[in-house]
Design a protein around this motif. Structure first.
Motif, mmCIF file in Angstrom:
data_model
loop_
_atom_site.group_PDB
_atom_site.id
_atom_site.type_symbol
_atom_site.label_atom_id
_atom_site.label_comp_id
_atom_site.label_asym_id
_atom_site.label_seq_id
_atom_site.Cartn_x
_atom_site.Cartn_y
_atom_site.Cartn_z
ATOM 1 N N GLU A 371 0.829 -1.200 0.000
ATOM 2 C CA GLU A 371 0.000 0.000 0.000
ATOM 3 C C GLU A 371 0.867 1.256 0.000
ATOM 4 O O GLU A 371 0.550 2.242 -0.649
ATOM 5 N N MET A 372 2.001 1.191 0.711
ATOM 6 C CA MET A 372 2.915 2.328 0.758
ATOM 7 C C MET A 372 3.742 2.450 -0.523
ATOM 8 O O MET A 372 3.965 3.542 -1.047
ATOM 9 N N ALA A 373 4.217 1.314 -1.031
ATOM 10 C CA ALA A 373 5.196 1.322 -2.109
ATOM 11 C C ALA A 373 4.587 1.429 -3.498
ATOM 12 O O ALA A 373 5.299 1.676 -4.469
ATOM 13 N N THR A 374 3.296 1.256 -3.618
ATOM 14 C CA THR A 374 2.657 1.189 -4.923
ATOM 15 C C THR A 374 2.891 2.433 -5.771
ATOM 16 O O THR A 374 2.991 3.551 -5.253
ATOM 17 N N PHE A 375 2.993 2.218 -7.085
ATOM 18 C CA PHE A 375 3.055 3.341 -8.027
ATOM 19 C C PHE A 375 1.640 3.770 -8.431
ATOM 20 O O PHE A 375 1.460 4.741 -9.150
ATOM 21 N N GLY A 376 0.666 3.002 -7.965
ATOM 22 C CA GLY A 376 -0.714 3.368 -8.233
ATOM 23 C C GLY A 376 -1.217 4.383 -7.201
ATOM 24 O O GLY A 376 -0.488 4.840 -6.317
ATOM 25 N N ASP A 382 1.227 10.963 1.509
ATOM 26 C CA ASP A 382 1.072 12.263 0.879
ATOM 27 C C ASP A 382 2.400 12.637 0.223
ATOM 28 O O ASP A 382 3.376 12.937 0.910
ATOM 29 N N GLN A 383 2.431 12.628 -1.089
ATOM 30 C CA GLN A 383 3.687 12.865 -1.791
ATOM 31 C C GLN A 383 4.219 14.282 -1.573
ATOM 32 O O GLN A 383 5.423 14.522 -1.707
ATOM 33 N N MET A 384 3.364 15.218 -1.164
ATOM 34 C CA MET A 384 3.842 16.572 -0.884
ATOM 35 C C MET A 384 4.739 16.611 0.358
ATOM 36 O O MET A 384 5.556 17.519 0.517
ATOM 37 N N ASP A 385 4.606 15.603 1.243
ATOM 38 C CA ASP A 385 5.461 15.561 2.439
ATOM 39 C C ASP A 385 6.943 15.460 2.065
ATOM 40 O O ASP A 385 7.817 15.904 2.820
ATOM 41 N N SER A 386 7.226 14.884 0.910
ATOM 42 C CA SER A 386 8.613 14.692 0.521
ATOM 43 C C SER A 386 9.319 16.013 0.235
ATOM 44 O O SER A 386 10.549 16.109 0.348
ATOM 45 N N GLN A 387 8.553 17.048 -0.109
ATOM 46 C CA GLN A 387 9.187 18.330 -0.412
ATOM 47 C C GLN A 387 9.880 18.909 0.815
ATOM 48 O O GLN A 387 11.038 19.335 0.744
ATOM 49 N N GLY A 388 9.195 18.893 1.956
ATOM 50 C CA GLY A 388 9.808 19.392 3.188
ATOM 51 C C GLY A 388 10.978 18.516 3.630
ATOM 52 O O GLY A 388 12.007 19.019 4.106
ATOM 53 N N PHE A 389 10.833 17.222 3.440
ATOM 54 C CA PHE A 389 11.919 16.299 3.801
ATOM 55 C C PHE A 389 13.174 16.604 3.000
ATOM 56 O O PHE A 389 14.284 16.688 3.533
ATOM 57 N N ILE A 390 13.001 16.808 1.687
ATOM 58 C CA ILE A 390 14.159 17.076 0.835
ATOM 59 C C ILE A 390 14.802 18.404 1.204
ATOM 60 O O ILE A 390 16.031 18.537 1.217
ATOM 61 N N ASN A 391 13.986 19.402 1.513
ATOM 62 C CA ASN A 391 14.529 20.704 1.904
ATOM 63 C C ASN A 391 15.413 20.583 3.145
ATOM 64 O O ASN A 391 16.486 21.192 3.220
#
Length: 408
Positions: A371-376, A382-391
């Motif tokens: 459920e977490m890893a799916t490309f579907g 929430d893929q927007m969470d990755s923006q803060g992580f990368i920053n």
């Protein structure tokens, strides 16, 4: 004769019936005032090599021969703890000879004490690793026991000299000058050293030397599947059938050998400082290591898995260097055992011409989330969470770049 030799009346010899130890029995009696020699052969799965040993040992001068079945202890207390650690020496060697020595030496010490022996003798050469492995174990259990290592003191300087000595003393030996590979066999592996293998420029003549299986080129054109079950990192079943460790390894050796699995050509760094070249056969072991690692990728978190890989390197060095009975090895095993609490499940592998290919892996403790890893589309990440992580993760890189730009 010096005083130490006069005091040695009874010697317990680590005996295999091979070239070295066959010669050592009469040599000990010649050089230690006709002392009593008690031979001890440890059964760690070398099979037919034990046939006829009693008659041979007595004929060459031993007063008696112990044949000790150590296979279960070898597997449960040495092989599987090393497997759980994932310990591999120099990326290839699955430590087949290394961890057989402490279990053998420990039993020899027990017999030497029971027999009231004055010394323990072994046939390890002064150039090899085994002398260290045997003697460190003896020191751990009998620190005051005298140790006799003929290879370090006798007049025989080569295996050819030993063969000539054996011929003069009418000692039957299993090799000739033409087939004089140095071999060590147990349940886990078979090693080959010497002759043409001493030159790394020579390709191993696999069809000539292999005994546990065939070369990948001669393996079947059809793949073989095996399913291994583990409980807390320990292999407990093969293709759904529960079995003890000794039986499981024996069956995997047959299956792996038939498919050209587990053949290693290694130029390794010996403990004593020189490099040596050997060809190792470890068919069942190679399969178990592959399956165990696959299961760990499923069941261990990233930080534990990565740190355990570092521990595995040190664990392999300790085993290779004969330091099994040390506080550090015991402490590392305690760490490993704790990591294995969730390493339970089944792994299916495909064996084909020397290759081990992962087919599937399942575990009730799997940390993988489809459920977490799916490309579907999903509702859990929430893929927007990755923006803060990368920053935040990239902040040191950004600050450094800003500082360099100011200097321009």
């Amino acid at each position: 004769m010096n005083n130490q030799k006069k005091q040695i009346k009874k010697v317990v010899l680590a005996y295999s019936g091979g070239l070295d130890t066959s010669v050592i029995i009469p040599w000990l009696k010649e050089n230690y005032d006709n002392c009593e020699v008690i031979a001890v052969a440890a059964d760690v799965g070398q099979g037919k090599e034990l046939d006829g040993l009693k008659e041979k040992a007595i004929k060459t001068g031993a007063s008696k021969l112990y044949i000790e079945d150590l296979k279960s202890e070898f597997v449960d207390d040495f092989v599987f703890p090393t497997l759980k650690a994932g310990a591999v020496y120099e990326n290839k060697y699955l430590l087949g000879t290394s961890f057989a020595r402490p279990v053998i030496a420990k039993r020899i010490v027990e017999i030497a004490k029971a027999e009231g022996a004055d010394a323990i003798a072994h046939g390890c050469t002064g150039k090899g690793n085994d002398q260290v492995r045997f003697e460190l174990t003896i020191k751990a259990f009998a620190p005051d026991m005298a140790i006799i290592a003929p290879w370090r003191t006798w007049e025989l300087k080569s295996r050819e000299d030993e063969i000539e000595y054996a011929a003069k003393h009418d000692i039957p030996i299993p090799v000739t000058k033409e087939t004089n590979y140095s071999k060590d066999k147990n349940l886990w592996h078979l090693s080959h050293e010497g002759l043409d293998l001493e030159d790394p420029a020579n390709e191993p003549q696999l069809d000539k030397i292999l005994e546990m299986g065939v070369s990948p080129m001669k393996a079947p054109d059809k793949a073989t599947y095996v399913t291994l079950g583990f409980e807390k990192g320990v292999p407990v079943s093969l293709d759904g059938v529960k079995m003890d460790g000794v039986t499981l390894i024996e069956k995997l050796n047959e299956i792996g050998g038939a498919n050209g699995i587990g053949i290693v050509d290694l130029l390794e760094n010996r403990l004593v400082g020189m490099k040596s070249r050997g060809v190792y056969e470890t068919p069942g072991g190679a399969i178990l290591y592959a399956a165990h690692e696959v299961l760990e990728t499923l069941c261990l978190d990233k930080e534990t898995f990565h740190y355990k890989q570092q521990v595995a390197l040190k664990f392999a060095d300790l085993v290779y260097n004969g330091q099994w009975y040390t506080p550090l090895r015991e402490a590392l095993s305690a760490f490993v055992d704790d990591t294995q609490k969730t390493v339970t499940g089944e792994v299916k592998l495909k064996l084909y011409k020397g290759n081990i290919i992962t087919s599937s892996a399942t575990s009730p403790y799997s940390l993988y989330s489809e459920e977490m890893a799916t490309f579907g589309e999903d509702d859990v990440y929430d893929q927007m969470d990755s923006q803060g992580f990368i920053n935040l993760f990239g902040l040191p890189i950004k600050v450094k770049a800003m500082l360099e730009n100011k200097k321009k």
